[in-house]
Design an enzyme around this catalytic site. Structure first.
Site, mmCIF file in Angstrom:
data_model
loop_
_atom_site.group_PDB
_atom_site.id
_atom_site.type_symbol
_atom_site.label_atom_id
_atom_site.label_comp_id
_atom_site.label_asym_id
_atom_site.label_seq_id
_atom_site.Cartn_x
_atom_site.Cartn_y
_atom_site.Cartn_z
ATOM 1 N N GLU A 155 0.830 -1.208 0.000
ATOM 2 C CA GLU A 155 0.000 0.000 0.000
ATOM 3 C C GLU A 155 0.865 1.258 0.000
ATOM 4 O OE1 GLU A 155 -1.975 -0.641 3.710
ATOM 5 O OE2 GLU A 155 -3.362 -2.130 2.908
ATOM 6 N N PRO A 156 1.719 1.448 -1.008
ATOM 7 C CA PRO A 156 2.586 2.627 -1.005
ATOM 8 C C PRO A 156 1.798 3.906 -1.297
ATOM 9 C CG PRO A 156 2.776 1.505 -3.108
ATOM 10 C CD PRO A 156 1.863 0.651 -2.252
ATOM 11 N N GLY A 157 2.129 4.957 -0.598
ATOM 12 C CA GLY A 157 1.502 6.250 -0.855
ATOM 13 C C GLY A 157 2.565 7.299 -1.118
ATOM 14 N N ARG A 158 3.226 7.741 -0.047
ATOM 15 C CA ARG A 158 4.205 8.817 -0.123
ATOM 16 C C ARG A 158 5.322 8.535 -1.124
ATOM 17 N NH1 ARG A 158 5.026 12.215 4.284
ATOM 18 N NH2 ARG A 158 4.058 10.631 5.575
ATOM 19 N N CYS A 199 -3.409 33.904 10.250
ATOM 20 C CA CYS A 199 -3.242 34.454 11.603
ATOM 21 C C CYS A 199 -2.991 33.345 12.623
ATOM 22 C CB CYS A 199 -4.471 35.272 11.966
ATOM 23 S SG CYS A 199 -4.814 36.508 10.718
ATOM 24 N N TYR A 233 0.228 13.943 0.747
ATOM 25 C CA TYR A 233 -0.283 14.590 1.965
ATOM 26 C C TYR A 233 -0.172 16.112 1.855
ATOM 27 C CZ TYR A 233 0.206 9.754 3.306
ATOM 28 O OH TYR A 233 0.109 8.384 3.322
HETATM 29 C C1 LIG Z 1 -1.442 5.890 5.232
HETATM 30 C C2 LIG Z 1 -1.481 4.439 4.956
HETATM 31 C C3 LIG Z 1 -0.682 3.892 3.933
HETATM 32 C C4 LIG Z 1 0.284 4.702 3.111
HETATM 33 O O1 LIG Z 1 1.367 5.145 3.839
HETATM 34 P P1 LIG Z 1 2.606 5.840 3.085
HETATM 35 O O2 LIG Z 1 3.511 6.191 4.182
HETATM 36 O O3 LIG Z 1 2.067 7.019 2.376
HETATM 37 O O4 LIG Z 1 3.177 4.834 2.161
HETATM 38 C C5 LIG Z 1 -0.799 2.556 3.682
HETATM 39 N N1 LIG Z 1 -1.638 1.760 4.395
HETATM 40 C C6 LIG Z 1 -2.415 2.239 5.376
HETATM 41 C C7 LIG Z 1 -3.316 1.332 6.116
HETATM 42 C C8 LIG Z 1 -2.364 3.597 5.706
HETATM 43 O O5 LIG Z 1 -3.117 4.075 6.684
#
Ligand SMILES: *Cc1c(COP(=O)(O)O)cnc(C)c1O
Length: 422
Positions: free
Chosen positions: A275-278, A343, A372
């Site tokens: 589950e890669p995001g960042r 502010c 993010y």
């Molecule tokens: C936020 C999240 C991710 C992604 O995390 P990254 O640090 O962006 O890779 C993957 N799995 C779950 C369950 C998350 O909450």
């Protein structure tokens, strides 16, 4: 590697000079690079492929823009979603329902129902109670919900406390020592097709060691569950790989991560899910801003820019560092604090930092803003919602419009009984 580079002294996104976007779209705005997103998606896949049968689900919360999701769908990615809204986005962007994983500690009854309705590929259960609720809803519809149990492995990810999720005091998953009992009870429910376990210990990880420790524990758990007669076909290893925000951060590469995963999961004989995001989106985007004015300060000057904490919240909530660069640097530098107009004293992007010298009306970018970033933006101080632009070669498209205060006010209502002066 990304595609935000200087050419002839001007910062470009791919082949497009950023001042073109500033002039035509205005600032502040996010700018994403298609080639960078595709490159990151490819490099991550190539890094992990050697670990065997894999399923990649982009963490939508990192960047839910429909165009970004479409690019990743075209790269064969599914989605990891944490709300009904993200689920609908992933589908709208062209992701296949069976490639969608539903994570999140507080899935409501209506969100579980939505997931079943749309036929998503997997629910990652965060508690026994959630599993019971999902099983009831699914059984009543004559369905069996594909699911894993999310485990809290009690591993310190060594990251910022606000983005650490795998310690026993965190709210996520079920404690690993009681996971086998809960797994057993859930596996007896008619409405569930329980097929494995899931884990995610945090974000912006800089070291492989915590992940390796976590995965070793997961391997032992898989063995234990199989010993108890459970058929384990899927293990979701989560996301969390870090990206470099500062020049001295050096997070593990997807290739190194893949080597570790291949080694630790050898012989598991499951589909490994990620589950890669960042790591996909972070360096695929920048936020562009314009200098409003310079104001002399006591320790150093303040560079007041037209972007603020509502547009990019990470510095205010995580003390995060975003590298600042002038779009047309002169070669000179200055020590300054870069602040927004809001502010709040926490509306500060850089404190007494050595940066490219800028003056009123100059353009600058904050790097590594593709994850993010826009997704956390809000309209505090009745500012517009920041727009997003996608660059592809020398062309661009506005992929999220600037939402003006008038549009937001149109959804607010003053009741008649207040207007009557009573
Ligand atoms: C936020 C999240 C991710 C992604 O995390 P990254 O640090 O962006 O890779 C993957 N799995 C779950 C369950 C998350 O909450």
């Amino acid at each position: 590697m990304d595609h935000f580079q200087y050419r002839d002294g001007v910062m470009h996104a791919e082949d497009l000079p950023l001042p073109v976007i500033a002039e035509q779209v205005g600032t502040p705005c996010y700018v994403y690079s298609r080639a960078t997103l595709e490159r990151h998606a490819r490099v991550f896949r190539e890094g992990l492929e050697k670990a065997g049968d894999i399923h990649l689900a982009f963490a939508v919360k990192a960047n839910p823009n429909l165009a970004v999701l479409r690019i990743l769908a075209n790269q064969g990615y599914g989605a990891d979603v944490v709300s009904g809204g993200e689920l609908e986005r992933a589908l709208a962007a062209g992701m296949k329902a069976e490639d969608i994983v539903f994570s999140g500690v507080g899935k409501s009854r209506s969100e579980l129902l939505l997931g079943l309705d749309r036929g998503i590929g997997q629910f990652n259960l965060e508690s026994e109670e959630e599993g019971i609720m999902l099983a009831e809803i699914a059984a009543a519809r004559g369905q069996k919900a594909p699911a894993t149990l999310r485990v809290n492995p009690d591993v310190d990810a060594g990251t910022h406390a606000k983005i650490s999720t795998g310690k026993k005091e965190n709210k996520f998953g079920v404690a690993i020592d009681i996971a086998p009992d809960i797994y057993q009870r859930l596996s007896e429910l008619d409405g569930l097709d329980l097929r494995g376990v899931a884990v995610h210990i945090g974000s912006q990880l800089q070291q492989l060691e915590p992940l390796e420790k976590c995965y070793e524990r997961m391997g032992q758990l898989v063995e234990q569950l199989r010993g108890a007669g459970h058929e384990i076909t899927h293990v979701d290893l989560g996301g969390g790989l870090g990206v470099p925000y500062t020049p001295d951060e050096n997070p593990p590469s997807p290739a190194d991560y893949g080597d570790m995963v291949a080694r630790v999961t050898k012989g598991w004989n499951v589909t490994l899910m990620f589950e890669p995001g960042r790591v996909i989106a972070g360096n695929s985007g920048v936020m562009m801003t314009q200098v409003i004015r310079i104001k002399p300060g006591v320790n150093s000057d303040f560079v007041i820019v037209d972007a603020a904490m509502n547009d990019l919240m990470r510095p205010a909530i995580y003390d995060a560092w975003h590298h600042f660069e002038a779009v047309r640097p002169t070669g000179e530098t200055m020590t300054a604090s870069i602040v927004g107009p809001i502010c709040e004293s926490s509306d500060i992007f850089a404190k007494e930092r050595e940066v490219d010298r800028v003056v009123t009306d100059d353009l600058g970018i904050f790097r590594t803003a593709g994850a993010y970033g826009a997704t956390m933006a809000n309209t505090y101080n009745s500012r517009p919602l920041v727009p997003e632009v996608l660059v592809d070669g020398d062309r661009y498209a506005v992929v999220a419009e600037r939402i003006e205060p008038a549009t937001i006010m149109a959804a607010e209502h003053v009741p008649d009984w207040l207007k009557q002066g009573g």
